[in-house]
Design an enzyme around this catalytic site. Structure first.
Site, PDB file in Angstrom:
ATOM      1  N   CYS A 239     -39.495 -42.818 -91.399  1.00 36.68           N
ATOM      2  CA  CYS A 239     -38.043 -43.041 -91.354  1.00 36.68           C
ATOM      3  C   CYS A 239     -37.537 -43.573 -92.702  1.00 36.68           C
ATOM      4  O   CYS A 239     -36.333 -43.556 -92.954  1.00 36.68           O
ATOM      5  CB  CYS A 239     -37.659 -43.982 -90.208  1.00 36.68           C
ATOM      6  SG  CYS A 239     -38.449 -45.589 -90.243  1.00 36.68           S
TER       7      CYS A 239
ATOM      8  N   HIS B 116     -43.732 -45.444 -93.589  1.00 37.13           N
ATOM      9  CA  HIS B 116     -42.815 -45.137 -92.489  1.00 37.13           C
ATOM     10  C   HIS B 116     -42.048 -43.861 -92.794  1.00 37.13           C
ATOM     11  O   HIS B 116     -41.315 -43.802 -93.786  1.00 37.13           O
ATOM     12  CB  HIS B 116     -41.826 -46.288 -92.289  1.00 37.13           C
ATOM     13  CG  HIS B 116     -42.483 -47.539 -91.768  1.00 37.13           C
ATOM     14  ND1 HIS B 116     -42.211 -48.045 -90.523  1.00 37.13           N
ATOM     15  CD2 HIS B 116     -43.411 -48.350 -92.314  1.00 37.13           C
ATOM     16  CE1 HIS B 116     -42.942 -49.135 -90.328  1.00 37.13           C
ATOM     17  NE2 HIS B 116     -43.671 -49.343 -91.407  1.00 37.13           N
TER      18      HIS B 116
ATOM     19  N   GLN C 281     -43.801 -52.363 -87.005  1.00 36.51           N
ATOM     20  CA  GLN C 281     -45.025 -52.785 -87.691  1.00 36.51           C
ATOM     21  C   GLN C 281     -45.262 -54.290 -87.570  1.00 36.51           C
ATOM     22  O   GLN C 281     -46.392 -54.743 -87.371  1.00 36.51           O
ATOM     23  CB  GLN C 281     -44.953 -52.370 -89.173  1.00 36.51           C
ATOM     24  CG  GLN C 281     -46.237 -52.696 -89.915  1.00 36.51           C
ATOM     25  CD  GLN C 281     -46.211 -52.251 -91.355  1.00 36.51           C
ATOM     26  OE1 GLN C 281     -45.496 -51.308 -91.713  1.00 36.51           O
ATOM     27  NE2 GLN C 281     -46.965 -52.920 -92.203  1.00 36.51           N
TER      28      GLN C 281
ATOM     29  N   CYS D  41     -42.271 -45.405 -84.877  1.00 35.94           N
ATOM     30  CA  CYS D  41     -41.220 -46.399 -85.091  1.00 35.94           C
ATOM     31  C   CYS D  41     -40.234 -46.368 -83.925  1.00 35.94           C
ATOM     32  O   CYS D  41     -39.702 -45.318 -83.582  1.00 35.94           O
ATOM     33  CB  CYS D  41     -40.501 -46.073 -86.405  1.00 35.94           C
ATOM     34  SG  CYS D  41     -38.834 -46.709 -86.522  1.00 35.94           S
ATOM     35  N   GLU D  42     -40.010 -47.523 -83.315  1.00 34.87           N
ATOM     36  CA  GLU D  42     -39.156 -47.536 -82.124  1.00 34.87           C
ATOM     37  C   GLU D  42     -37.673 -47.412 -82.459  1.00 34.87           C
ATOM     38  O   GLU D  42     -36.854 -47.170 -81.587  1.00 34.87           O
ATOM     39  CB  GLU D  42     -39.417 -48.791 -81.276  1.00 34.87           C
ATOM     40  CG  GLU D  42     -38.985 -50.095 -81.902  1.00 34.87           C
ATOM     41  CD  GLU D  42     -39.339 -51.277 -81.000  1.00 34.87           C
ATOM     42  OE1 GLU D  42     -40.317 -51.186 -80.251  1.00 34.87           O
ATOM     43  OE2 GLU D  42     -38.623 -52.293 -81.065  1.00 34.87           O
ATOM     44  N   HIS D  43     -37.325 -47.556 -83.727  1.00 31.02           N
ATOM     45  CA  HIS D  43     -35.920 -47.393 -84.101  1.00 31.02           C
ATOM     46  C   HIS D  43     -35.544 -45.928 -84.325  1.00 31.02           C
ATOM     47  O   HIS D  43     -34.394 -45.554 -84.152  1.00 31.02           O
ATOM     48  CB  HIS D  43     -35.611 -48.187 -85.389  1.00 31.02           C
ATOM     49  CG  HIS D  43     -35.676 -49.656 -85.191  1.00 31.02           C
ATOM     50  ND1 HIS D  43     -35.899 -50.546 -86.219  1.00 31.02           N
ATOM     51  CD2 HIS D  43     -35.548 -50.409 -84.067  1.00 31.02           C
ATOM     52  CE1 HIS D  43     -35.903 -51.778 -85.740  1.00 31.02           C
ATOM     53  NE2 HIS D  43     -35.698 -51.719 -84.442  1.00 31.02           N
ATOM     54  N   HIS D  44     -36.489 -45.117 -84.758  1.00 34.82           N
ATOM     55  CA  HIS D  44     -36.185 -43.726 -85.090  1.00 34.82           C
ATOM     56  C   HIS D  44     -37.071 -42.706 -84.377  1.00 34.82           C
ATOM     57  O   HIS D  44     -36.879 -41.507 -84.527  1.00 34.82           O
ATOM     58  CB  HIS D  44     -36.319 -43.508 -86.602  1.00 34.82           C
ATOM     59  CG  HIS D  44     -35.434 -44.376 -87.433  1.00 34.82           C
ATOM     60  ND1 HIS D  44     -35.844 -45.586 -87.955  1.00 34.82           N
ATOM     61  CD2 HIS D  44     -34.138 -44.222 -87.811  1.00 34.82           C
ATOM     62  CE1 HIS D  44     -34.848 -46.139 -88.633  1.00 34.82           C
ATOM     63  NE2 HIS D  44     -33.801 -45.342 -88.560  1.00 34.82           N
TER      64      HIS D  44
HETATM   65 ZN    ZN Z   1     -37.738 -46.426 -88.333  1.00 37.77          ZN
END
Ligand code: ZN
Length: 185
Positions: free
Chosen positions: A147, A145, A117, A76-79
Protein backbone atom coordinates in the site's frame (compact mmCIF):
# COMPACT_ATOMS: atom_id res chain seq x y z
CA UNK A 1 -15.28 -19.18 10.12
CA UNK A 2 -14.75 -17.97 6.59
CA UNK A 3 -17.95 -17.63 4.53
CA UNK A 4 -16.79 -18.27 0.98
CA UNK A 5 -20.16 -17.58 -0.56
CA UNK A 6 -20.25 -14.14 1.03
CA UNK A 7 -16.74 -13.37 -0.24
CA UNK A 8 -17.75 -14.41 -3.76
CA UNK A 9 -20.73 -12.05 -3.67
CA UNK A 10 -18.56 -9.25 -2.31
CA UNK A 11 -15.87 -9.67 -4.96
CA UNK A 12 -18.51 -9.67 -7.68
CA UNK A 13 -19.88 -6.39 -6.27
CA UNK A 14 -16.41 -4.97 -5.99
CA UNK A 15 -15.64 -5.76 -9.63
CA UNK A 16 -18.95 -4.23 -10.67
CA UNK A 17 -18.11 -1.22 -8.53
CA UNK A 18 -14.90 -0.53 -10.43
CA UNK A 19 -16.86 -0.80 -13.66
CA UNK A 20 -15.76 -4.25 -14.75
CA UNK A 21 -17.76 -6.73 -16.76
CA UNK A 22 -18.00 -9.62 -14.32
CA UNK A 23 -19.23 -11.92 -17.07
CA UNK A 24 -16.10 -11.72 -19.19
CA UNK A 25 -14.01 -14.82 -19.45
CA UNK A 26 -11.01 -13.72 -17.41
CA UNK A 27 -13.15 -12.65 -14.46
CA UNK A 28 -15.76 -15.35 -14.43
CA UNK A 29 -13.95 -17.51 -11.89
CA UNK A 30 -12.27 -14.69 -9.99
CA UNK A 31 -14.77 -14.44 -7.11
CA UNK A 32 -14.47 -18.16 -6.39
CA UNK A 33 -10.70 -18.04 -6.74
CA UNK A 34 -10.42 -15.14 -4.31
CA UNK A 35 -12.70 -16.86 -1.81
CA UNK A 36 -10.43 -19.92 -1.83
CA UNK A 37 -7.34 -17.74 -1.55
CA UNK A 38 -8.78 -15.78 1.38
CA UNK A 39 -9.49 -19.03 3.16
CA UNK A 40 -5.74 -19.66 3.04
CA UNK A 41 -4.28 -16.19 3.64
CA UNK A 42 -6.70 -15.40 6.48
CA UNK A 43 -6.55 -18.85 8.07
CA UNK A 44 -4.86 -17.37 11.13
CA UNK A 45 -8.14 -15.75 12.22
CA UNK A 46 -9.31 -19.16 13.41
CA UNK A 47 -6.03 -20.14 15.03
CA UNK A 48 -4.03 -19.46 18.16
CA UNK A 49 -0.33 -20.27 18.69
CA UNK A 50 -1.26 -22.59 21.55
CA UNK A 51 -0.71 -25.88 19.70
CA UNK A 52 2.78 -24.69 18.74
CA UNK A 53 3.91 -22.98 21.92
CA UNK A 54 2.46 -25.29 24.55
CA UNK A 55 4.92 -28.11 23.78
CA UNK A 56 8.13 -27.04 25.48
CA UNK A 57 11.45 -28.60 26.42
CA UNK A 58 13.37 -28.09 29.65
CA UNK A 59 16.78 -26.45 29.51
CA UNK A 60 19.24 -25.36 32.16
CA UNK A 61 20.84 -21.92 32.08
CA UNK A 62 20.27 -21.29 28.41
CA UNK A 63 21.42 -18.00 26.97
CA UNK A 64 19.46 -15.97 24.48
CA UNK A 65 17.72 -17.85 21.69
CA UNK A 66 17.43 -15.97 18.40
CA UNK A 67 15.48 -17.16 15.40
CA UNK A 68 16.11 -14.69 12.62
CA UNK A 69 14.91 -14.14 9.06
CA UNK A 70 11.50 -15.78 9.47
CA UNK A 71 9.88 -14.87 6.16
CA UNK A 72 6.19 -13.97 6.36
CA UNK A 73 3.40 -12.64 4.16
CA UNK A 74 0.55 -10.69 5.67
CA UNK A 75 -2.28 -8.40 4.61
CA UNK A 76 -2.59 -4.76 5.59
CA UNK A 77 -5.95 -4.29 7.27
CA UNK A 78 -6.27 -0.72 6.02
CA UNK A 79 -5.95 -1.53 2.31
CA UNK A 80 -6.19 -5.33 2.05
CA UNK A 81 -2.88 -5.28 0.20
CA UNK A 82 0.08 -7.47 1.09
CA UNK A 83 2.93 -6.55 3.33
CA UNK A 84 5.76 -8.98 3.67
CA UNK A 85 9.21 -9.31 5.08
CA UNK A 86 11.08 -10.93 7.91
CA UNK A 87 10.51 -11.41 11.61
CA UNK A 88 13.36 -11.87 14.07
CA UNK A 89 12.49 -13.34 17.46
CA UNK A 90 14.76 -13.49 20.49
CA UNK A 91 13.92 -14.73 23.95
CA UNK A 92 15.73 -15.46 27.15
CA UNK A 93 14.39 -18.81 28.38
CA UNK A 94 13.48 -19.38 31.99
CA UNK A 95 13.95 -23.15 31.96
CA UNK A 96 11.71 -23.72 28.92
CA UNK A 97 12.40 -23.60 25.19
CA UNK A 98 10.22 -24.37 22.22
CA UNK A 99 11.06 -26.09 18.93
CA UNK A 100 12.48 -23.54 16.49
CA UNK A 101 9.92 -24.24 13.77
CA UNK A 102 7.22 -23.36 16.28
CA UNK A 103 8.34 -19.73 16.30
CA UNK A 104 7.78 -19.57 12.54
CA UNK A 105 4.36 -21.18 13.05
CA UNK A 106 3.51 -18.52 15.59
CA UNK A 107 4.41 -15.79 13.10
CA UNK A 108 2.11 -17.44 10.53
CA UNK A 109 -0.84 -17.54 12.93
CA UNK A 110 -0.68 -13.76 13.35
CA UNK A 111 0.40 -12.91 9.79
CA UNK A 112 -2.50 -14.76 8.18
CA UNK A 113 -5.19 -12.27 9.09
CA UNK A 114 -5.97 -8.63 8.32
CA UNK A 115 -3.11 -7.06 10.18
CA UNK A 116 -0.96 -4.07 11.09
CA UNK A 117 2.78 -4.53 11.35
CA UNK A 118 2.91 -2.88 14.78
CA UNK A 119 0.18 -5.18 16.06
CA UNK A 120 1.79 -8.26 14.51
CA UNK A 121 5.02 -7.49 16.36
CA UNK A 122 3.22 -7.02 19.68
CA UNK A 123 1.13 -10.17 19.26
CA UNK A 124 4.18 -12.35 18.58
CA UNK A 125 6.02 -10.96 21.62
CA UNK A 126 3.00 -11.32 23.91
CA UNK A 127 2.29 -14.88 22.75
CA UNK A 128 5.83 -15.90 23.69
CA UNK A 129 5.53 -14.21 27.06
CA UNK A 130 2.21 -15.93 27.70
CA UNK A 131 3.02 -19.48 26.65
CA UNK A 132 6.77 -19.77 27.34
CA UNK A 133 7.05 -17.44 30.31
CA UNK A 134 10.62 -16.50 29.40
CA UNK A 135 12.68 -13.89 31.22
CA UNK A 136 12.26 -11.61 28.26
CA UNK A 137 11.42 -11.30 24.58
CA UNK A 138 12.55 -9.04 21.75
CA UNK A 139 10.84 -9.10 18.37
CA UNK A 140 11.82 -7.11 15.30
CA UNK A 141 9.77 -7.11 12.11
CA UNK A 142 10.96 -5.60 8.83
CA UNK A 143 8.49 -5.39 5.98
CA UNK A 144 7.61 -3.78 2.68
CA UNK A 145 4.02 -2.60 2.34
CA UNK A 146 2.39 -2.79 -1.07
CA UNK A 147 0.00 0.00 0.00
CA UNK A 148 3.08 2.25 0.19
CA UNK A 149 4.85 1.00 -2.91
CA UNK A 150 2.09 0.56 -5.52
CA UNK A 151 -0.05 3.54 -4.54
CA UNK A 152 0.17 6.77 -2.54
CA UNK A 153 3.75 7.81 -1.87
CA UNK A 154 5.15 5.04 -4.14
CA UNK A 155 8.49 4.37 -2.56
CA UNK A 156 9.55 0.87 -3.64
CA UNK A 157 11.91 -0.92 -1.33
CA UNK A 158 11.01 1.15 1.71
CA UNK A 159 11.22 -1.03 4.79
CA UNK A 160 9.12 -0.41 7.84
CA UNK A 161 10.81 -1.64 11.01
CA UNK A 162 8.96 -2.37 14.24
CA UNK A 163 10.49 -3.46 17.51
CA UNK A 164 8.95 -4.75 20.70
CA UNK A 165 10.72 -5.68 23.95
CA UNK A 166 9.30 -7.42 26.98
CA UNK A 167 10.72 -8.38 30.37
CA UNK A 168 14.49 -8.22 30.75
CA UNK A 169 14.94 -6.92 27.20
CA UNK A 170 13.14 -3.76 28.27
CA UNK A 171 15.44 -3.09 31.19
CA UNK A 172 18.83 -4.43 30.17
CA UNK A 173 20.59 -2.53 27.42
CA UNK A 174 23.23 -5.30 27.37
CA UNK A 175 20.66 -7.83 26.17
CA UNK A 176 19.53 -5.53 23.39
CA UNK A 177 23.15 -5.08 22.35
CA UNK A 178 23.57 -8.85 22.27
CA UNK A 179 20.48 -9.06 20.05
CA UNK A 180 22.01 -6.63 17.54
CA UNK A 181 25.34 -8.47 17.71
CA UNK A 182 23.67 -11.83 17.02
CA UNK A 183 21.72 -10.21 14.20
CA UNK A 184 25.05 -9.11 12.72
CA UNK A 185 24.16 -5.40 12.81
ZN1 ZN B 1 -2.01 -0.29 4.07
Amino acid sequence: MIDKEKIERAVTLLLEGIGEDVGREGLRETPGRIARMYEEIFAGLNQTPEPYLSKTFSVKDSGMVLEKDIVFYSTCEHHLLPFYGKAHIAYLPDGKVVGLSKLARTVEVYARRPQLQEQLTVQIADALMEYLQPKGVMVMVEAEHMCMTMRGVKKPGTQTVTLVTRGKFEEEKGLQEEFWRMMGR
